[in-house]
Enzyme design. Structure first.
Site, PDB file in Angstrom:
ATOM      1  N   VAL A  60     -16.395 -43.866  49.872  1.00 61.01           N
ATOM      2  CA  VAL A  60     -15.164 -43.960  48.829  1.00 61.01           C
ATOM      3  C   VAL A  60     -13.952 -43.978  49.634  1.00 61.01           C
ATOM      4  O   VAL A  60     -13.110 -44.445  48.982  1.00 61.01           O
ATOM      5  CB  VAL A  60     -15.344 -42.828  47.660  1.00 61.01           C
ATOM      6  CG1 VAL A  60     -15.098 -41.427  48.116  1.00 61.01           C
ATOM      7  CG2 VAL A  60     -14.622 -43.286  46.486  1.00 61.01           C
ATOM      8  N   TYR A  61     -13.996 -43.237  50.605  1.00 64.36           N
ATOM      9  CA  TYR A  61     -12.577 -43.117  51.433  1.00 64.36           C
ATOM     10  C   TYR A  61     -11.927 -44.477  51.704  1.00 64.36           C
ATOM     11  O   TYR A  61     -12.640 -45.224  52.478  1.00 64.36           O
ATOM     12  CB  TYR A  61     -12.557 -42.326  52.694  1.00 64.36           C
ATOM     13  CG  TYR A  61     -13.111 -40.873  52.592  1.00 64.36           C
ATOM     14  CD1 TYR A  61     -12.932 -39.926  51.440  1.00 64.36           C
ATOM     15  CD2 TYR A  61     -13.511 -40.196  53.756  1.00 64.36           C
ATOM     16  CE1 TYR A  61     -13.414 -38.840  51.180  1.00 64.36           C
ATOM     17  CE2 TYR A  61     -13.866 -38.802  53.440  1.00 64.36           C
ATOM     18  CZ  TYR A  61     -13.999 -38.161  52.230  1.00 64.36           C
ATOM     19  OH  TYR A  61     -14.153 -36.571  52.156  1.00 64.36           O
ATOM     20  N   SER A  62     -10.854 -44.770  50.975  1.00 61.20           N
ATOM     21  CA  SER A  62     -10.151 -46.057  51.254  1.00 61.20           C
ATOM     22  C   SER A  62     -10.968 -47.126  51.145  1.00 61.20           C
ATOM     23  O   SER A  62     -10.816 -48.113  51.471  1.00 61.20           O
ATOM     24  CB  SER A  62      -9.424 -46.086  52.794  1.00 61.20           C
ATOM     25  OG  SER A  62      -8.334 -45.281  52.670  1.00 61.20           O
ATOM     26  N   ASP A  63     -11.792 -47.133  50.187  1.00 59.32           N
ATOM     27  CA  ASP A  63     -12.818 -47.970  49.468  1.00 59.32           C
ATOM     28  C   ASP A  63     -13.684 -48.748  50.547  1.00 59.32           C
ATOM     29  O   ASP A  63     -13.701 -49.693  50.733  1.00 59.32           O
ATOM     30  CB  ASP A  63     -11.717 -49.297  48.851  1.00 59.32           C
ATOM     31  CG  ASP A  63     -12.601 -50.156  48.114  1.00 59.32           C
ATOM     32  OD1 ASP A  63     -13.844 -49.788  47.841  1.00 59.32           O
ATOM     33  OD2 ASP A  63     -12.302 -51.404  48.277  1.00 59.32           O
ATOM     34  N   GLY A  64     -14.142 -47.845  51.349  1.00 56.89           N
ATOM     35  CA  GLY A  64     -15.160 -48.133  52.575  1.00 56.89           C
ATOM     36  C   GLY A  64     -14.532 -48.416  53.954  1.00 56.89           C
ATOM     37  O   GLY A  64     -14.956 -48.527  54.871  1.00 56.89           O
TER      38      GLY A  64
END
Length: 326
Positions: A60-64
């Site tokens: 999920v971090y920065s949408d991948g």
């Protein structure tokens, strides 16, 4: 750099883990203070040069994009056989009813997507980011077991849950002969110590590796109370964790400064030295948005606080509301 075993495994990890939430695209996530790939790579290279072999990210971090940046950098700079690479699954990655959670469908889908972004055939540690109240723990643990048996993860871990939930997961795995959690990534620092009541004793008894996140309370333990940063002014998640107890926490922050001044070291070094001496902590997860942010954590490894200093730092602590579990 110092190294230790991760819980009851034979896996050697550095006593500091580099958290990679700060690497990514600020336009693709809630945190606007994350740094771009060029600056991220500089920090990752420095961490490797310092002997850090443990890296933690999440889908999920920065949408991948965190996984993508970390994967490319570790491929360019590191030795995969020595790197311990961890990622996480739970939060939604797209719109729709099956966008997140810990169902068998979600886990088997997201591990493949994470591996593709990371550019590797396996992760060393695959962690559930939160507890899924809508999926049975039996379904989750069997799916994670299958991920390990398929060779896509070497070990599995958990993060941010109640001790009874973690104990239930351990019991279900043992009962069915499935892969067991080897680590707990929990919220622990000098101004948030609720994990000492249940989770830390459980992890010590079960020989679980503890890799705390937010060891410096999103920077609050590193600076004078009146100082602000871009993150402190824009990180709403951190504010939701700490703002309600700010007046009480300030006493602890002030004492961190006092002990640091007497020793001639930074506040960050004192806060991390305290955490490194807290049993059964394995490796605090440190974040960095500047290359200099790695200096204090490494220097903290050589600091051994006295019993009197520890008691002085801990004495003002009061009961805090549980945060970070949902």
């Amino acid at each position: 750099m110092e190294y230790t075993k991760l819980g009851n495994t034979g896996l050697d990890v550095s006593r500091l883990c580099l958290g990679c939430m700060s690497f990514g695209d600020p336009n693709r996530w809630i945190h606007k203070w994350v740094i771009d790939e060029e600056n991220s790579r500089t920090i990752i290279k420095k961490a490797l040069d310092l002997g850090i072999n443990f890296f933690d990210t999440a889908n999920v971090y920065s949408d991948g994009t965190s996984e993508e940046i970390v994967g490319r950098a570790l491929k360019d700079f590191g030795n995969r056989d020595e790197i311990v690479l961890a990622t996480k699954v739970y939060f939604p990655m797209h719109e729709g009813p099956n966008s997140g959670g810990l169902s068998r469908k979600a886990i088997l889908s997201e591990i493949d997507k994470s591996l593709k972004r990371l550019g590797t055939d396996y992760v060393d540690l695959y962690q559930i980011h939160r507890w899924d109240y809508n999926t049975s723990i039996e379904e989750t643990m069997e799916a994670l077991h299958d991920v390990v048996k398929a060779g896509k993860a070497r070990y599995i871990g958990a993060s941010a849950m109640y001790a009874w939930q973690f104990q239930k997961a351990l019991h279900v795995a043992e009962k069915n002969g499935w892969t067991r959690f080897v680590s707990m990534q929990n919220h622990l620092n000098l101004i948030y110590r609720e994990e000492e009541r249940e989770m830390l004793p459980l992890c010590k008894e079960e020989k679980i590796g503890v890799i705390p996140y937010s060891p410096l309370a999103s920077g609050r333990l590193t600076r004078d109370w009146s100082e602000t940063t871009n993150r402190s002014e824009t990180d709403q998640v951190a504010r939701s964790k700490y703002d309600s107890t700010a007046d009480k926490d300030r006493l602890i922050v002030d004492r961190v400064g006092e002990v640091g001044e007497k020793r001639g070291v930074s506040r960050a070094q004192i806060a991390l030295a305290w955490l490194l001496q807290k049993e059964p902590v394995t490796a605090p997860i440190i974040g960095a948005t500047k290359i200099t942010h790695l200096d204090d954590p490494v220097d903290a490894l050589s600091i051994k606080l006295t019993a009197e200093e520890i008691a002085y730092l801990e004495e003002p602590y009061v009961l805090h509301k549980i945060v970070g579990f949902k």
